[in-house]
Scaffold this motif. Structure first.
Motif, PDB file in Angstrom:
ATOM      1  N   THR B 284       0.850  -1.195   0.000  1.00  0.00           N
ATOM      2  CA  THR B 284       0.000   0.000   0.000  1.00  0.00           C
ATOM      3  C   THR B 284       0.883   1.242   0.000  1.00  0.00           C
ATOM      4  O   THR B 284       2.061   1.199   0.341  1.00  0.00           O
ATOM      5  N   ASP B 285       0.278   2.349  -0.361  1.00  0.00           N
ATOM      6  CA  ASP B 285       0.948   3.613  -0.663  1.00  0.00           C
ATOM      7  C   ASP B 285       1.941   4.152   0.366  1.00  0.00           C
ATOM      8  O   ASP B 285       2.865   4.862  -0.002  1.00  0.00           O
ATOM      9  N   GLU B 286       1.726   3.847   1.623  1.00  0.00           N
ATOM     10  CA  GLU B 286       2.614   4.469   2.625  1.00  0.00           C
ATOM     11  C   GLU B 286       4.032   3.894   2.578  1.00  0.00           C
ATOM     12  O   GLU B 286       4.947   4.425   3.194  1.00  0.00           O
ATOM     13  N   ASN B 287       4.205   2.784   1.848  1.00  0.00           N
ATOM     14  CA  ASN B 287       5.539   2.196   1.715  1.00  0.00           C
ATOM     15  C   ASN B 287       6.288   2.856   0.571  1.00  0.00           C
ATOM     16  O   ASN B 287       5.775   2.957  -0.544  1.00  0.00           O
ATOM     17  N   ASP B 288       7.546   3.265   0.834  1.00  0.00           N
ATOM     18  CA  ASP B 288       8.315   3.983  -0.197  1.00  0.00           C
ATOM     19  C   ASP B 288       8.544   3.127  -1.443  1.00  0.00           C
ATOM     20  O   ASP B 288       8.739   3.658  -2.525  1.00  0.00           O
TER      21      ASP B 288
END
Lengths: 46, 451
Positions: B284-288
């Motif tokens: 998901t998006d919060e992972n770089d």
């Protein structure tokens, strides 16, 4: 035909007639494990 | 519904409902922008500066012929087909989490680096045997069943694997079943004894490696932070060679850190591996390292480049098989299978070390998806039914998509992670899948052209 070459015919419609046995490998067992790509599988009844 | 696309001088038209695939010339490709929605007269009027009227009319005759033979703009009614309506969903595959533990610490691990955010644990042989009993009892008339040894890292609990296999071989005879085993491993603990055992008993092996050393070691490192590439490459090569380069995959994951992943695929091919699968990370998006929509153009370009290299290498000793480029134009899985999708939560279940059941490895640990456990032999029927019904006809986005019978609706975990609904597919995943299918078809067309 001059302008069109059919690479494969109505294989889906034909497969419906003899299909659904469920003996084929489940997708994740082969390699994908995240991107389910059933069309990359093979039929057991080749 | 039709879909047309081109790469270089190859023009392809797919008829979604029949499964027909046509290679056409540039003229037909242009004509299909207008005909048959527009009239013949209008189509000729629009295109007469580019092509002769005679050719355009000839082309439209050929299009009509395909339509009349149900090879273009065909209708379908598979939803009403007896084989679909009367299908029985049985459990035919299990993913056994032999270990909720791991000997390495991959940054992107879906299992929170082995323990699924719980206690590190190993499956006992008792739970493993009960899982086999569960599979045999709930598999209906299916003869071919599958058991995948997974985790965490399954090699950390090798003796239990052997006990489960011995037990399965004994019990399957009474049920007249054929259980096929697969193991997925990071390869770190592989030794000669294990390799020999695996090669004698496992139908398929999935060996995890991401590609180039710097790419692999950035994500896949030991508990001490050391990269794993140098350690695993010799073992994986040995494994592949012992299996005569058949019935295995090296399996990599690409992330935002290696959007040029074609280089990793080719690197693995250059190492001599013949069966390769490199797939986008699920994150998901919060992972770089998560893949974003803006990365798609680069990813598309990489698939196209990889397809070109694939063809160039086809008739040389550097040839390789890439999982997502495999497509059998003559048959492949039947439409019933294609409608049902991956089968997670329906035909395929994951089993935790404690014996708890989940739709697949991606859902393990999320209690609201627990389907029950193998000790009680009961299943949470409402979750089971919702997964059984998560097929393309129940997904609005899929109903209108040309790729529905190739893709079969995508990954449920991706859909849930991004849209909180297993019936709403993950859009970025869809875009990549459509590109892969197009590349696979272009490759087939080019190879047929060369023959």
């Amino acid at each position: 035909m001059k302008h069109i070459k059919t690479l494969t015919g109505a294989n889906l419609s034909k497969s419906a007639a003899k299909g659904g046995c469920g003996e084929c490998q489940t997708s994740c067992q082969s390699a994908c494990k995240t991107s389910c790509t059933v069309a990359n599988q093979q039929c057991e009844k080749q | 519904m039709i879909h047309k696309f081109s790469q270089g001088n190859i023009y392809i038209v797919i008829d979604t409902n029949s499964g027909a695939v046509h290679m056409v010339d540039a003229l037909t490709y242009d004509v299909l922008d207008y005909y048959p929605e527009e009239t013949r007269e209008k189509t000729v009027a629009i295109l007469k500066d580019k092509y002769s009227s005679l050719e355009i009319l000839e082309c439209m005759d050929e299009i009509d012929s395909l339509i009349n033979n149900n090879l273009l703009y065909s209708q379908e009614n598979y939803l009403e087909h007896e084989a679909f309506k009367n299908r029985t969903t049985v459990v035919k595959a299990l993913c056994l989490h032999i270990a909720h533990d791991c000997n390495i610490r991959c940054k992107y691990c879906f299992a929170s680096q082995g323990n699924f955010q719980g206690e590190r644990s190993l499956m006992t042989s008792d739970v493993g045997k009960k899982a086999i009993d569960f599979l045999l009892l709930n598999s209906g008339n299916r003869t071919n069943l599958e058991v995948d040894f997974f985790g965490g890292e399954p090699l950390m609990n090798f003796n239990v694997i052997k006990e489960i296999i011995d037990y399965s071989k004994e019990k399957e005879k009474a049920y007249n079943k054929n259980i096929r085993f697969t193991i997925t491993t990071n390869g770190v603990a592989l030794n000669n004894t294990m390799m020999e055992y695996i090669n004698e008993n496992m139908f398929n092996v999935v060996l995890s490696i991401d590609g180039r050393k710097e790419i692999n070691d950035f994500m896949r490192y030991t508990v001490n932070g050391e990269g794993t590439y140098d350690l695993i490459v010799p073992k994986l090569k040995e494994m592949a060679s012992l299996r005569n380069h058949e019935n295995y995959y090296v399996r990599g994951t690409f992330t935002r850190y290696n959007l040029d992943f074609a280089q990793d695929v080719l690197h693995l091919a250059d190492l001599g591996f013949k069966h390769i699968s490199v797939e986008p990370v699920v994150a998901t998006d919060e992972n770089d390292y998560a893949i974003k929509e803006e990365d798609l153009p680069k990813i598309f370009q990489q698939y196209e480049y990889l397809a070109e290299e694939y063809i160039k290498r086809k008739n040389s000793d550097k040839n390789f098989n890439f999982f997502h480029f495999m497509i059998d134009l003559n048959q492949g899985p039947c439409v019933i299978k294609r409608l049902l999708g991956c089968g997670a939560g329906a035909e395929y279940l994951a089993v935790t070390p404690d014996g708890e059941l989940y739709p697949c490895h991606q859902f393990v640990g999320d209690k609201k998806f627990s389907l029950g456990d193998i000790h009680q032999k009961t299943l949470n029927t409402s979750i089971y039914e919702s997964f059984s019904n998560a097929h393309v006809y129940n997904k609005e986005a899929c109903n209108n998509c040309w790729a529905k019978f190739y893709c079969s609706g995508g990954c449920h975990a991706n859909a849930y992670n991004f849209n909180q609904n297993i019936n709403i597919p993950y859009k970025v995943g869809c875009e990549m899948e459509k590109k892969r299918i197009e590349c696979a078809l272009i490759i087939q067309a080019k190879l047929l052209q060369e023959e």
